[in-house]
Scaffold this motif. Structure first.
Motif, short mmCIF file in Angstrom:
data_model
loop_
_atom_site.label_atom_id
_atom_site.label_comp_id
_atom_site.label_asym_id
_atom_site.label_seq_id
_atom_site.Cartn_x
_atom_site.Cartn_y
_atom_site.Cartn_z
N ARG A 1 0.87 -1.17 0.00
CA ARG A 1 0.00 0.00 0.00
C ARG A 1 0.90 1.22 0.00
N LEU A 2 0.42 2.30 -0.57
CA LEU A 2 1.26 3.48 -0.78
C LEU A 2 0.48 4.74 -0.48
N ALA A 3 1.13 5.67 0.20
CA ALA A 3 0.55 6.99 0.45
C ALA A 3 1.61 8.03 0.12
N VAL A 4 1.17 9.15 -0.38
CA VAL A 4 2.07 10.25 -0.73
C VAL A 4 1.77 11.41 0.22
N PRO A 5 2.80 11.95 0.89
CA PRO A 5 2.54 13.07 1.81
C PRO A 5 2.06 14.31 1.06
N TRP A 6 1.25 15.08 1.71
CA TRP A 6 0.74 16.32 1.14
C TRP A 6 1.83 17.38 1.21
N GLY A 7 2.10 18.04 0.09
CA GLY A 7 3.14 19.08 0.06
C GLY A 7 4.51 18.48 -0.17
N ASP A 8 5.53 19.31 0.00
CA ASP A 8 6.89 18.84 -0.26
C ASP A 8 7.85 19.17 0.89
N SER A 9 7.32 19.26 2.10
CA SER A 9 8.16 19.64 3.23
C SER A 9 8.72 18.45 4.01
N GLU A 10 8.37 17.23 3.64
CA GLU A 10 8.87 16.05 4.35
C GLU A 10 10.16 15.55 3.69
N LYS A 11 10.95 14.82 4.44
CA LYS A 11 12.20 14.25 3.91
C LYS A 11 11.94 12.95 3.14
N PHE A 12 10.74 12.40 3.28
CA PHE A 12 10.41 11.15 2.59
C PHE A 12 9.45 11.44 1.44
N ASP A 13 9.48 10.56 0.44
CA ASP A 13 8.64 10.72 -0.74
C ASP A 13 7.32 9.95 -0.63
N PHE A 14 7.36 8.79 0.04
CA PHE A 14 6.20 7.92 0.13
C PHE A 14 6.14 7.28 1.51
N VAL A 15 4.95 6.83 1.86
CA VAL A 15 4.75 5.97 3.02
C VAL A 15 4.24 4.66 2.45
N VAL A 16 4.87 3.55 2.82
CA VAL A 16 4.42 2.24 2.35
C VAL A 16 4.17 1.32 3.53
N TRP A 17 3.29 0.35 3.31
CA TRP A 17 3.05 -0.68 4.29
C TRP A 17 2.57 -1.93 3.57
#
Length: 128
Positions: free
Chosen positions: A5-21
């Motif tokens: 499963r994949l999620a993309v953070p809102w905006g571009d202020s995080e150090k990561f590109d995706f969240v996966v589980w």
């Protein structure tokens, strides 16, 4: 296509590109993706760092990401993609990764992380 499963953070202020589980109840992993397609002296360089204003390049820490996913776009007759999935602890002290996906014996340091999708799935279910 691997069932994560994949999620993309809102905006571009995080150090990561995706969240996966992986699967129900799996741990969420913050993934930073770096890519290279530039072949230089038989290897591909990936810099597991980010730039900051006035402070130069910084290494990722466990407070920022869990996994670095390095995508190597192979050149020449072996054209295609090769992925390396590296836990942040493995790259904590390096500012550059030299990957040799076409020459397995050249520098095996990172080869254990090559196409290590099963690690990502296992890491999603426990603390790593």
């Amino acid at each position: 296509s691997l069932g994560f499963r994949l999620a993309v953070p809102w905006g571009d202020s995080e150090k990561f590109d995706f969240v996966v589980w992986a699967g129900r109840g799996g741990r969420l992993l913050r993934v930073q993706v770096k890519a290279t397609g530039r072949l230089d002296r038989g290897g591909y360089d990936v810099q597991p760092v980010y730039s900051t204003r006035g402070q130069g390049k910084k290494r990722y820490t466990a407070r920022e990401i869990d996994v670095l996913a390095a995508r190597v776009v192979l050149q020449g007759e072996d054209a295609g993609d090769v992925w390396y999935l590296l836990p942040v602890g493995a790259i904590a002290r390096v500012k550059s990764l030299r990957l040799f996906p076409g020459l397995k014996g050249r520098n095996p340091r990172w080869e254990g992380y090559r196409e290590a999708w099963e690690w990502l799935e296992e890491g999603a279910g426990k603390d790593t």
